[in-house]
Motif scaffolding. Sequence first.
Motif, PDB file in Angstrom:
ATOM      1  N   GLU A   1      84.997  70.775   0.262  1.00  0.00           N
ATOM      2  CA  GLU A   1      84.911  71.054   1.690  1.00  0.00           C
ATOM      3  C   GLU A   1      83.827  72.082   1.956  1.00  0.00           C
ATOM      4  OE1 GLU A   1      88.649  72.212   3.267  1.00  0.00           O
ATOM      5  OE2 GLU A   1      89.790  70.829   2.022  1.00  0.00           O
TER       6      GLU A   1
ATOM      7  N   PRO B   1      82.597  75.507   3.436  1.00  0.00           N
ATOM      8  CA  PRO B   1      83.301  76.756   3.749  1.00  0.00           C
ATOM      9  C   PRO B   1      83.255  77.057   5.243  1.00  0.00           C
ATOM     10  CG  PRO B   1      81.158  77.224   2.781  1.00  0.00           C
ATOM     11  CD  PRO B   1      81.367  75.743   2.680  1.00  0.00           C
ATOM     12  N   SER B   2      84.424  77.359   5.810  1.00  0.00           N
ATOM     13  CA  SER B   2      84.476  77.655   7.236  1.00  0.00           C
ATOM     14  C   SER B   2      84.225  79.141   7.491  1.00  0.00           C
ATOM     15  CB  SER B   2      85.845  77.296   7.821  1.00  0.00           C
ATOM     16  OG  SER B   2      86.861  78.010   7.157  1.00  0.00           O
TER      17      SER B   2
ATOM     18  N   LYS C   1      98.302  73.384  -1.940  1.00  0.00           N
ATOM     19  CA  LYS C   1      97.245  72.457  -1.551  1.00  0.00           C
ATOM     20  C   LYS C   1      96.138  73.180  -0.778  1.00  0.00           C
ATOM     21  CE  LYS C   1      99.462  68.903  -3.202  1.00  0.00           C
ATOM     22  NZ  LYS C   1      98.994  68.253  -4.447  1.00  0.00           N
ATOM     23  N   GLN C   2      96.392  74.436  -0.438  1.00  0.00           N
ATOM     24  CA  GLN C   2      95.396  75.184   0.316  1.00  0.00           C
ATOM     25  C   GLN C   2      94.417  75.877  -0.632  1.00  0.00           C
ATOM     26  OE1 GLN C   2      98.691  78.198   1.480  1.00  0.00           O
ATOM     27  NE2 GLN C   2      96.807  79.332   1.900  1.00  0.00           N
ATOM     28  N   CYS C   3      93.385  76.472  -0.054  1.00  0.00           N
ATOM     29  CA  CYS C   3      92.431  77.249  -0.848  1.00  0.00           C
ATOM     30  C   CYS C   3      93.188  78.281  -1.666  1.00  0.00           C
ATOM     31  CB  CYS C   3      91.442  77.940   0.088  1.00  0.00           C
ATOM     32  SG  CYS C   3      90.415  79.189  -0.713  1.00  0.00           S
TER      33      CYS C   3
ATOM     34  N   SER D   1      85.328  77.709  -0.833  1.00  0.00           N
ATOM     35  CA  SER D   1      84.365  76.627  -1.086  1.00  0.00           C
ATOM     36  C   SER D   1      84.152  76.338  -2.573  1.00  0.00           C
ATOM     37  CB  SER D   1      83.003  76.921  -0.441  1.00  0.00           C
ATOM     38  OG  SER D   1      82.225  77.796  -1.224  1.00  0.00           O
TER      39      SER D   1
ATOM     40  N   ARG E   1      90.739  73.426  -4.899  1.00  0.00           N
ATOM     41  CA  ARG E   1      91.367  72.898  -3.688  1.00  0.00           C
ATOM     42  C   ARG E   1      90.392  72.746  -2.526  1.00  0.00           C
ATOM     43  NH1 ARG E   1      95.154  70.217  -5.895  1.00  0.00           N
ATOM     44  NH2 ARG E   1      97.112  71.318  -6.358  1.00  0.00           N
ATOM     45  N   CYS E   2      89.290  73.424  -2.556  1.00  0.00           N
ATOM     46  CA  CYS E   2      88.373  73.308  -1.417  1.00  0.00           C
ATOM     47  C   CYS E   2      86.916  73.165  -1.822  1.00  0.00           C
ATOM     48  CB  CYS E   2      88.541  74.499  -0.467  1.00  0.00           C
ATOM     49  SG  CYS E   2      88.117  76.097  -1.142  1.00  0.00           S
ATOM     50  N   SER E   3      86.658  72.847  -3.066  1.00  0.00           N
ATOM     51  CA  SER E   3      85.269  72.741  -3.535  1.00  0.00           C
ATOM     52  C   SER E   3      84.513  71.599  -2.871  1.00  0.00           C
ATOM     53  CB  SER E   3      85.230  72.565  -5.055  1.00  0.00           C
ATOM     54  OG  SER E   3      85.957  71.414  -5.447  1.00  0.00           O
TER      55      SER E   3
ATOM     56  N   LYS F   1      88.262  79.678   3.578  1.00  0.00           N
ATOM     57  CA  LYS F   1      87.982  78.712   2.517  1.00  0.00           C
ATOM     58  C   LYS F   1      86.940  79.334   1.598  1.00  0.00           C
ATOM     59  CE  LYS F   1      90.333  75.010   3.940  1.00  0.00           C
ATOM     60  NZ  LYS F   1      91.220  75.707   4.860  1.00  0.00           N
TER      61      LYS F   1
ATOM     62  N   GLN G   1      92.710  81.773  -0.508  1.00  0.00           N
ATOM     63  CA  GLN G   1      93.417  81.970   0.756  1.00  0.00           C
ATOM     64  C   GLN G   1      94.886  82.289   0.491  1.00  0.00           C
ATOM     65  OE1 GLN G   1      94.088  78.507   3.245  1.00  0.00           O
ATOM     66  NE2 GLN G   1      93.769  79.712   5.106  1.00  0.00           N
TER      67      GLN G   1
END
Length: 487
Positions: free
Chosen positions: A478, A480-481, A447-449, A470, A474-476, A468, A452
């Motif tokens: 969100e 990016p941190s 479930k994570q990037c 981005s 899974r993180c598109s 992330k 990552q």
Amino acid sequence: MLDNTKRQDIKVILQQVWGYEDFRYPQAEIINCLLNKQDTLVIMPTGGGKSLCFQLPALLQPGLTIVVSPLVALMENQVQQLQQKKIAAGLIHSQQAKSDRKLIISNLTQLKLLYVAPETLLTPPIWEKLLQPDLMINNLIIDEAHCIVQWGTTFRSSYTRLGVIRDALHKHKQNKITIAAFTATADTLTQQTIIKTLRLKKQFKKFVINPYRSNLQLKVKTVWTAKGRKKATLKFIQQQHNKSGLIYVRSRKASELLAKWLREQKLNTVAYHGGIINSKRRAIEQDWLTGKLPFVICTCAFGMGIDKSDCRWILHYHTPELLPEYLQEIGRSGRDNKPAIALALISEPTGWLDNEDKQRSQFFTNQLAKQSKQAKKVFEILPSQGNILDIIKEIPDSELALGILQNLDLIQWQDIFNYQKKSSNKNINSVSTSQQTKQMQQFLQTKQCRWQYILSAFSFIKEAKDFKCSKCDRCSLEKPSRIISNK
């Protein structure tokens, strides 16, 4: 370290022969190691310029650089590029005409680089030629070194004997021979196996560049039926609008069936696998490289080292069992650093509606168990010492078994042909890749990037923290941190 004059000489060759103004990190540092006769392990992402790191030093050193390479297509591609640059390079492989092989062997002293598969290198006729006193050998390069782990104990056991080559050559050569191993993917365990198998010197230098590719978008899609897998494939291909790509499957039969079905859908494609005759494989490669074929349905036999910078997508119709293999295959897209996408299709978790993935994974596990069982039988009847050429004549399937036994430290190679059996209580049934296959399944379900997860799996713990990309599925959505570079 190199003096300023030598550094300038290297820059001149880089510009005149390769047409580059400067090196990318860590190319210059790796070249320094080889010129200073220092063993080296290089893990650098696909497209990072690994080949230049051993080809350029070969031009600056007297004698021959031997490049151990896994696939004929990879060897032919690199030798052709070198010859176009007027560099004296040749190759020897099992599919060659006898006259071509004879010509290369008779001119070894005139070559700067010789490309050869491990099985061919470790044959008496080739080995005898390499021992000639007038032939100076300066470097032994292991290209695509991950094959030592992925293939050495499954079907290409010659990889497990590469570590004794240097000592065997030193008995006949006066000069120091350097070993350098190159690969795009190697987790910590794989690195340790490469170092041990090749017997790298204690002072060896290691370069590990993180595998993150900011231009490569990773996606995984669950399909619920065999029919749904085909529909998802067709839809994805149509969305690519004739851009160049590759579809990976896990068997020869699957490549033929899928290629046939896609042609029935009016798409221009063909199957590619190890069972196709050499001339046809070369023609398919050329058609793909020139854009005549927009995409190919292939097994893992295709793509390694073939340089097509504008491959825009990879579709895993079947996912590989191992994460390093997945990373190798997706790395064949976006080599020009422009946006590319990698989509993997997987069955729904239970496998009730489409059990093809489960069956294939079970087959892989059963094959490993079968090979381990055979290795145990061979170990029980194996003489305390002997010659591999004699053993494989006397004991069926013993060549692969010897590779497994060497990997388990149950035999030790005295030279490239002779082994010494060790006394050990080690359980041969421990030969397994269950942890690695579990790692791949976790990646598909994470479930994570996704990047990552890959960074963590390949021990880039610091880089993976809070990362992330981005862009993956899974993180598109969100923000990016943190974005990292692969330098």
